[in-house]
Write a protein that holds these residues in place. Structure first.
Motif, PDB file in Angstrom:
ATOM      1  N   LYS A   1      -9.044 -52.194  -0.886  1.00  0.00           N
ATOM      2  CA  LYS A   1      -8.198 -51.159  -0.278  1.00  0.00           C
ATOM      3  C   LYS A   1      -9.026 -50.209   0.598  1.00  0.00           C
ATOM      4  O   LYS A   1      -8.564 -49.717   1.628  1.00  0.00           O
TER       5      LYS A   1
ATOM      6  N   LEU B   1      -9.776 -51.679   4.053  1.00  0.00           N
ATOM      7  CA  LEU B   1      -8.574 -51.596   4.885  1.00  0.00           C
ATOM      8  C   LEU B   1      -8.412 -50.184   5.449  1.00  0.00           C
ATOM      9  O   LEU B   1      -8.092 -50.012   6.637  1.00  0.00           O
ATOM     10  N   ARG B   2      -8.652 -49.181   4.602  1.00  0.00           N
ATOM     11  CA  ARG B   2      -8.503 -47.785   5.062  1.00  0.00           C
ATOM     12  C   ARG B   2      -9.504 -47.461   6.172  1.00  0.00           C
ATOM     13  O   ARG B   2      -9.154 -46.808   7.168  1.00  0.00           O
TER      14      ARG B   2
ATOM     15  N   SER C   1      -6.700 -59.074   7.331  1.00  0.00           N
ATOM     16  CA  SER C   1      -6.656 -58.891   5.879  1.00  0.00           C
ATOM     17  C   SER C   1      -8.023 -58.503   5.333  1.00  0.00           C
ATOM     18  O   SER C   1      -9.055 -58.892   5.889  1.00  0.00           O
TER      19      SER C   1
ATOM     20  N   TYR D   1      -4.981 -57.025   0.967  1.00  0.00           N
ATOM     21  CA  TYR D   1      -4.687 -55.810   1.749  1.00  0.00           C
ATOM     22  C   TYR D   1      -4.668 -56.153   3.245  1.00  0.00           C
ATOM     23  O   TYR D   1      -5.699 -56.539   3.817  1.00  0.00           O
ATOM     24  N   GLN D   2      -3.500 -56.031   3.857  1.00  0.00           N
ATOM     25  CA  GLN D   2      -3.313 -56.455   5.257  1.00  0.00           C
ATOM     26  C   GLN D   2      -2.999 -55.259   6.156  1.00  0.00           C
ATOM     27  O   GLN D   2      -2.209 -54.377   5.804  1.00  0.00           O
TER      28      GLN D   2
END
Length: 610
Positions: A540, A543-544, A536, A528-529
């Protein structure tokens, strides 16, 4: 035997007659002309040099071949004056009319006074009296009077002499082998004159024609139900007798037909004898294989479709006639253009779009689209689960369900996406991935917020968010969830169950997503980038949370001091300052901490001292 000639097989008949005759060396039958003897001798040698160019059937003589070719003509010119039954030949009508008149057939056996309509049938019958044996076993050279005796004898050798060169299947008769070989070539030489449907054998075509004429010549004397075949009537009588003679030796289930039992046994053995010629995929049922093969021939586009919640399904408003050259009436789904031969199959299919589940389990009140799915589910409550997983001892009704489950332990993913090379455990997961990720196809749309979903079930769960309803509640801590799967995962916190184990460090987790996130710590994978700073992350969720740094958004606010945070977990840790709660305890000195990271930092002090 070699080709028959009149010179080799002729012996001169003795007698006072001056007419020169020739006689058969096998049965002493006499003939005026040698050419007639040659034709007759072929009945003994089995030679059939005259072949039909339509069905490749062979015959002893040219006149018999000529008479046979009439059967390929659809029109039957000769009709019975009493019952209006039609025939290809005039002599066949004459023979048939004797049934109505009661006149005895012409040919009579002199030894047992039995009558026959044809001389050939009488001759074949007289062989029983003479004990003459015409049929020879090719394996041990034993001779038999009748072909059925030879066929029964072959079973003693456990051998069928006529073997298919493509699939190694063997048969007792050469004609049966020829009919079987048509399944490999997909050749169907017999065509129905009414609906243009093709068939492999003439008997199948004749049976099919009863559908058009609504003709069912075999009637049950007990309930007056009609059947197109005598074997169907015979099978039907077992319904009145409540007999199911064919029983499964594994689950005590019984069937009226042996074929039905054979098909049922495949649920226990996992046998899939039918293979697709294109992709070599195997199937347990020939109907499933045929349905699958159509996907190679025609691929309809699934794009630009919209779905909405429908009222209760009925066939009339949902049918639309399919276009095509065939006269067969087909019904078509108005959502996905899938075609069905029968309207009842369409009704069941439409429930997958509308979400209607009219068949409910009386024990747990779970709903299903069809009666077959409900019947399969009810076996869980009855305890009919015979197939056990060797790793987690979970039981299943069929071996197919067990094989699907075992992929969880083996991490086998046989289904590959041709667009991104991602693998999946189930074909349904692959289809959902292609539709959702690559085609961006979300046919189910929320009318309140416009959000789209790939499945109707997900839309239904999403409606709970707007209504603020969490129907799945924990009976131990009063916590509620939108989905049953989330509740099941949560309940493992109380039971301590952690079924998902890492194969590298043997650490266990309550949910599969937790195991996947953990395994990335070993592999170093960060799929997830962030699109802004190219940083990265392994999950998920992280990342959020990171993306809120760029937007300066802090959506989680404390209701006591109104301090805001980017993550819900950070807010929970902060609220413990107000409540004084310290749920994390050191295993060595029993000291309590507000958050897990402080507890782990403290535990390292004990390790360094030791």
């Amino acid at each position: 035997m070699p080709k028959v000639t009149s010179k080799s097989m002729v012996k001169k008949s003795s007698g006072k007659k001056k007419k020169k005759t020739v006689s058969c060396k096998y049965c002493d039958k006499e003939f005026r002309f040698p050419c007639l003897l040659v034709t007759h001798l072929r009945t003994h040698t089995g030679e059939k040099p005259f072949k039909c160019d339509v069905c490749e059937k062979s015959f002893h003589s040219r006149p018999i071949l000529k008479a046979h070719k009439e059967c390929h003509k659809e029109k039957k010119e000769f009709k019975c004056s009493i019952c209006e039954k039609s025939f290809h030949y005039h002599f066949a009508v004459k023979r048939h009319e004797k049934i109505h008149t009661g006149v005895r057939p012409k040919y009579k056996c002199e030894m047992c006074d039995k009558y026959f309509t044809q001389n050939g049938n009488m001759y074949r019958h007289m062989l029983l009296h003479n004990r003459e044996k015409l049929y020879e076993c090719k394996l041990c050279e034993k001779e038999f009077m009748q072909h059925k005796e030879l066929r029964a004898h072959y079973s003693e050798h456990n051998a069928k002499p006529f073997q298919c060169s493509k699939c190694d299947k063997a048969f007792f008769r050469e004609t049966t082998l020829k009919n079987h070989q048509l399944t490999h070539t997909n050749e169907k030489p017999y065509q129905c004159a009414i609906c243009d449907k093709y068939f492999r054998t003439k008997s199948h075509m004749k049976r099919h024609k009863f559908i058009h004429f609504r003709k069912k010549p075999y009637e049950c004397k007990m309930c007056s139900k009609g059947f197109t075949q005598f074997k169907d009537l015979k099978r039907h009588y077992t319904v009145h007798n409540s007999m199911k003679p064919y029983k499964c030796d594994q689950c005590d289930k019984a069937y009226l037909q042996e074929a039905a039992l054979t098909v049922h046994k495949r649920t226990h053995t996992g046998d899939k004898p039918y293979k697709c010629n294109v992709c070599m995929k195997s199937f347990g049922y020939i109907s499933n294989m045929k349905r699958h093969e159509k996907t190679h021939l025609t691929k309809t586009s699934n794009k630009n479709r919209t779905y909405s919640r429908m009222p209760k399904v009925t066939t009339k408003p949902m049918l639309k006639k399919s276009s095509g050259k065939t006269k067969r009436r087909e019904t078509c789904c108005k959502y996905c253009d899938k075609k069905f031969r029968f309207p009842c199959h369409l009704v069941v299919h439409l429930r997958t779009h509308t979400g209607e589940k009219p068949f409910k389990c009386e024990v747990c009140e779970k709903g299903f689209h069809s009666q077959t799915l409900l019947t399969s589910h009810e076996k869980i409550h009855e305890g009919n689960t015979q197939f056990k997983c060797l790793q987690c001892e979970k039981t299943f009704q069929t071996i197919a369900y067990l094989k699907i489950h075992e992929k969880i332990h083996t991490e086998e993913k046989p289904y590959k996406c041709h667009m991104c090379d991602k693998y999946f455990k189930k074909k349904t997961y692959l289809n959902r991935h292609v539709m959702y990720i690559h085609y961006k196809d979300k046919p189910y749309e929320c009318k309140l917020c416009g959000k789209g979903f790939t499945q109707y079930h997900n839309l239904k769960v999403h409606h709970f968010v707007h209504n603020n309803v969490k129907p799945f509640k924990c009976d131990k801590c009063d916590k509620a969830y939108f989905r049953q799967a989330h509740l099941t995962t949560h309940q493992r916190v109380h039971t301590g169950e952690k079924p998902y184990k890492c194969n590298i460090c043997e650490k266990s987790f309550t949910a599969n997503i937790g195991l996947k996130n953990h395994q990335r710590t070993h592999t170093g994978e960060r799929p997830y980038q962030c699109k802004i700073c190219d940083k990265s992350f392994s999950t998920k969720e992280t990342l959020r949370v990171h993306q809120l740094v760029h937007t300066n958004e802090k959506p989680f606010k404390c209701n006591i001091c109104e301090k805001s945070f980017t993550a819900r977990a950070t807010l929970r840790g902060h609220q413990r300052i107000h409540t004084g709660e310290k749920p994390f305890q050191c295993k060595t000195c029993k000291k309590n901490f507000r958050d897990q990271c402080n507890m782990k930092r403290h535990e390292k002090l004990h390790l360094s001292k030791s």
